[in-house]
Design a protein around this motif. Structure first.
Motif, short mmCIF file in Angstrom:
data_model
loop_
_atom_site.label_atom_id
_atom_site.label_comp_id
_atom_site.label_asym_id
_atom_site.label_seq_id
_atom_site.Cartn_x
_atom_site.Cartn_y
_atom_site.Cartn_z
N THR A 22 0.83 -1.20 0.00
CA THR A 22 0.00 0.00 0.00
C THR A 22 0.87 1.25 0.00
O THR A 22 1.97 1.25 0.57
CB THR A 22 -0.95 0.01 1.23
N ARG B 232 -5.69 2.69 -0.37
CA ARG B 232 -5.70 1.75 -1.51
C ARG B 232 -4.61 0.74 -1.23
O ARG B 232 -3.54 1.10 -0.75
CB ARG B 232 -5.36 2.44 -2.82
N ASN C 205 -2.85 -3.21 -2.76
CA ASN C 205 -2.79 -4.30 -3.73
C ASN C 205 -2.69 -5.62 -2.98
O ASN C 205 -1.90 -5.73 -2.03
CB ASN C 205 -1.56 -4.17 -4.64
N THR D 290 -14.99 -0.89 -6.46
CA THR D 290 -13.76 -0.48 -5.76
C THR D 290 -12.65 -1.53 -5.88
O THR D 290 -11.60 -1.38 -5.25
CB THR D 290 -14.05 -0.21 -4.28
N TRP E 79 -2.68 -2.16 -9.74
CA TRP E 79 -1.91 -1.02 -10.24
C TRP E 79 -0.43 -1.33 -10.15
O TRP E 79 0.08 -1.69 -9.09
CB TRP E 79 -2.28 0.23 -9.42
N ASN F 8 -5.13 -7.49 -7.48
CA ASN F 8 -6.19 -6.49 -7.48
C ASN F 8 -5.76 -5.30 -6.63
O ASN F 8 -5.07 -5.47 -5.63
CB ASN F 8 -7.49 -7.05 -6.88
N THR F 9 -6.20 -4.13 -7.04
CA THR F 9 -6.09 -2.94 -6.21
C THR F 9 -7.44 -2.71 -5.57
O THR F 9 -8.47 -2.70 -6.26
CB THR F 9 -5.70 -1.70 -7.04
N ILE F 10 -7.44 -2.56 -4.26
CA ILE F 10 -8.66 -2.35 -3.49
C ILE F 10 -8.70 -0.89 -3.05
O ILE F 10 -7.75 -0.41 -2.42
CB ILE F 10 -8.70 -3.26 -2.24
N VAL F 11 -9.77 -0.20 -3.38
CA VAL F 11 -9.99 1.17 -2.91
C VAL F 11 -10.87 1.05 -1.66
O VAL F 11 -12.06 0.74 -1.77
CB VAL F 11 -10.67 2.04 -3.99
N ASP G 11 -12.82 2.64 0.44
CA ASP G 11 -13.56 3.90 0.62
C ASP G 11 -14.74 3.77 1.58
O ASP G 11 -15.53 4.68 1.72
CB ASP G 11 -14.02 4.43 -0.73
#
Length: 115
Positions: A39, A47, A49, A66, A71, A79-82, A84
């Motif tokens: 991160t 965010r 990964n 999300t 990235w 996966n990239t996790i947002v 939020d």
């Protein structure tokens, strides 16, 4: 989820090591010397990964807005996790667990093959 709770959760996993191998702005969590989560520390919002089974990665991306292809990572396996707030922390922890288990299990299998 906030960076502090993410860090605490990752460090609670057996054998986890915390490093900054890519500089002071990227926090990396490893098990058996293999990355399972990374991160950024300088962005707005959290965010991170995580590694994911390729078929499951696609399913999660389709179900959750999300969840994005990893990235700067292999998009098939990461996966990239947002984070939020739209996905409950309990589900985020399941995804982190999956990443950890993929990496920890893979390392154990590789060790057995070398013997």
């Amino acid at each position: 989820m906030h960076i502090e709770s993410l860090r605490d959760y990752c460090l609670s996993k057996p054998g986890t090591e915390e490093e900054l191998p890519f500089g002071p702005d990227t926090l990396v969590f490893k098990v058996n010397k293999k990355i399972y989560l990374l991160t950024g520390l300088n962005g707005e919002g959290l965010r991170f990964n995580i590694k994911c089974d390729p078929a499951r990665a696609i399913e999660l991306r389709e179900e959750y807005p999300t969840v994005l292809p990893g990235w700067h990572m292999n998009k098939k396996h990461w996966n990239t996790i947002v984070a939020d707030g739209s996905v409950p922390d309990s589900i985020l922890k399941e995804w982190i667990d999956h990443s950890y288990e993929l990496v920890a299990g893979k390392s154990k299998k590789q060790t057995k093959k070398k013997k």
